[in-house]
Design an enzyme around this catalytic site. Structure first.
Site, PDB file in Angstrom:
ATOM      1  N   TYR A 129      -2.090  -0.720   5.892  1.00  9.01           N
ATOM      2  CA  TYR A 129      -1.876  -1.631   4.763  1.00  9.01           C
ATOM      3  C   TYR A 129      -0.820  -2.652   5.162  1.00  9.01           C
ATOM      4  O   TYR A 129       0.208  -2.298   5.743  1.00  9.01           O
ATOM      5  CB  TYR A 129      -1.387  -0.825   3.547  1.00  9.01           C
ATOM      6  CG  TYR A 129      -1.095  -1.645   2.310  1.00  9.01           C
ATOM      7  CD1 TYR A 129      -2.105  -2.323   1.638  1.00  9.01           C
ATOM      8  CD2 TYR A 129       0.200  -1.731   1.786  1.00  9.01           C
ATOM      9  CE1 TYR A 129      -1.849  -3.059   0.487  1.00  9.01           C
ATOM     10  CE2 TYR A 129       0.469  -2.460   0.624  1.00  9.01           C
ATOM     11  CZ  TYR A 129      -0.556  -3.119  -0.017  1.00  9.01           C
ATOM     12  OH  TYR A 129      -0.303  -3.837  -1.156  1.00  9.01           O
ATOM     13  N   ASP A 154       3.855  -4.363  12.014  1.00  9.52           N
ATOM     14  CA  ASP A 154       4.268  -4.312  10.608  1.00  9.52           C
ATOM     15  C   ASP A 154       5.215  -3.120  10.469  1.00  9.52           C
ATOM     16  O   ASP A 154       4.791  -1.973  10.392  1.00  9.52           O
ATOM     17  CB  ASP A 154       3.025  -4.156   9.722  1.00  9.52           C
ATOM     18  CG  ASP A 154       3.387  -4.026   8.245  1.00  9.52           C
ATOM     19  OD1 ASP A 154       4.583  -3.833   7.942  1.00  9.52           O
ATOM     20  OD2 ASP A 154       2.472  -4.089   7.403  1.00  9.52           O
ATOM     21  N   LYS A 199      11.298  -3.050   2.426  1.00 13.57           N
ATOM     22  CA  LYS A 199      11.871  -1.748   2.053  1.00 13.57           C
ATOM     23  C   LYS A 199      13.346  -1.590   2.465  1.00 13.57           C
ATOM     24  O   LYS A 199      14.210  -2.156   1.820  1.00 13.57           O
ATOM     25  CB  LYS A 199      10.998  -0.619   2.588  1.00 13.57           C
ATOM     26  CG  LYS A 199       9.544  -0.763   2.054  1.00 13.57           C
ATOM     27  CD  LYS A 199       8.681   0.405   2.323  1.00 13.57           C
ATOM     28  CE  LYS A 199       7.230   0.157   1.987  1.00 13.57           C
ATOM     29  NZ  LYS A 199       6.788   0.526   0.668  1.00 13.57           N
TER      30      LYS A 199
END
Ligand code: PMP
Length: 432
Positions: free
Chosen positions: A150, A245, A273
């Site tokens: 994702y 990523d 995050k």
């Protein structure tokens, strides 16, 4: 499975009914709705250290940690102090500030391969722009992503996109025209021949390969030996931009993320995050040669009213400075993750439950399966109904896991041995 609501969650239940009247599905991000595991989402009201508390007053040991950012636990004094100091100065100006350069320089110190970094407000924005930049830089359109990975919800990525969509059983989302995904090529994680095939079929056309170098959106799935090395080699040979990523893994798997942990350099890297310490920050970064194509240095456009927002940058700066000054935290997180993996495995095996536990540092996931899990199809073949029972048993007994088998658990440094042992004693009571 629809579960009955016990008194334990009576206020959460009421609030969920109210929320659904004004917010689609009652939530502002779909995985929070418990669709995969069934039942009513629990509404939280405060956190402290390794614990969170719901609006019915129930206490939980938290293994979600806001899906990764809260690596230091809740209410960390250094982070609170920094935010308090900033909030009375200003929360946003829309001008440059000194602290943005301070955070950029700290990150460059931690990840020496980075020349330039641009701060944005989410992981989605970071990945979306990294892809645009790779396309602008190479003047090619196609890119490869991996099934089960994702990269946020920008249109080109919403094909076989792991946890969020898998949790809801969505394959491809309406609203994304096929013209937008026609340049999205899908390879299989840990299967280098699937990558080679796509390069063979699309010579000189592939702008980028984007990958979660340790995946966290099909549970936690580490790369097989040599897989990322080979990917690096292919991208270099083909003039393709390799994008790691590291929204989940950045500043979590090691100070310098997977790049440092496995000693492989990507061309571009994306963050989210942990970088914001609990406030909305994302970033994309890399070598000057590529990054200088971004506006205003170059013509690849990207912008954001709240990008580099001072309050968020202060939270990120406090978190990353603390981690950087106390690097033993990473060894300690690895030890906690390793202990959980070993002990949970023993308990489940003693119960006769086939299990596969993947863990790297503070990322871990438990699947009820008797084979290795190294791809999206592996996790999809695990016993998901049993995971859902496991999830609810733990929830009812004060242990908060991600509400989907497709999500990695995230440990925080606030977890002490007694939290881990309490978690294990709860798991000992699980009866399928
Ligand atoms: N990339 C990865 C690897 C992610 O796990 C996520 C979010 N879970 C994103 C990108 C998107 O980040 P955000 O939710 O901040 O937009």
């Amino acid at each position: 499975m629809i579960r009955s609501v016990s008194n334990r969650y009576i206020n959460s239940n009421k609030q969920f009914e109210l929320a659904k009247k004004s917010i689609p599905g009652g939530v502002n991000s779909p995985v929070r709705a418990f669709k995969s595991v069934g039942g009513i989402p629990v509404f939280m009201q405060k956190g402290n250290g390794a614990n969170i508390y719901d609006i019915d007053g129930n206490e939980y040991i938290d293994y979600v940690n806001s899906w990764g950012p809260m690596i230091l636990g809740y209410n960390h004094p250094k982070v609170i102090e920094a935010m308090n100091d900033q909030v009375i100065k200003a929360t946003t100006f829309g001008t440059p500030t000194e602290i943005e350069t301070e955070l950029a320089n700290l990150i460059k110190l931690i990840v020496p391969s980075i020349d330039l970094i641009r701060f944005v407000s989410s992981g989605t924005e970071a990945c979306m722009t990294a892809l645009r930049l790779a396309r602008g830089y190479t003047k090619r359109n196609k890119f490869i992503k991996f099934s089960g990975c994702y990269h946020g919800h920008a249109d080109p990525f919403l094909v076989q996109a792991g946890s969020g969509l898998a949790t809801l059983g969505i394959q491809n989302t309406p609203g994304v025209p096929s013209s937008v995904t026609q340049d999205t090529l899908i390879a299989n994680f840990n299967d280098i021949s699937s990558v080679e095939k796509l390069f063979y079929q699309n010579p000189d056309e592939i702008a980028a390969v984007i990958i979660e170098p340790i995946a966290g959106n099909m549970g936690c799935v580490p790369p097989n030996d040599g897989f990322l090395e080979k990917l690096r080699e292919i991208c270099t040979t083909q003039g393709t931009v390799l994008i790691f990523d590291e929204v989940m893994t950045g500043f979590r798997i090691s100070p310098g993320g997977v790049q440092q942990h496995l000693e492989i350099e990507a061309d571009l890297v994306t963050y989210g995050k942990v970088i914001g310490g609990g406030l909305p920050v994302g970033a994309f970064a890399g070598k000057k040669e590529i990054m200088s194509h971004i506006a205003p240095l170059g013509n690849v456009y990207q912008a954001g009213t709240l990008s580099g927002n001072p309050l968020a940058i202060r939270a990120g700066l406090a978190t990353l400075s603390y981690l950087n000054d106390n690097r033993f935290i990473y060894d300690s997180l690895e030890a906690k993750g390793g202990y959980l993996k070993l002990e949970i495995g023993k308990i489940l095996t003693e119960k006769g439950l086939a299990n596969t536990i993947n863990q790297v540092g503070s990322m871990i996931s438990v699947a009820f399966h008797d084979e290795k899990i190294s791809s999206f199809s592996d996790i999809s073949n695990s016993n998901i109904l049993l995971f859902n029972e496991f999830f609810h048993y733990l929830l009812d007994n004060g242990v908060y896991l991600p509400p989907s088998v497709y999500e990695s658990w995230f440990l925080s440094n606030a977890l002490e041995d007694f939290h881990l042992d309490k978690t294990l004693s709860v798991i000992k009571g699980f009866k399928s």
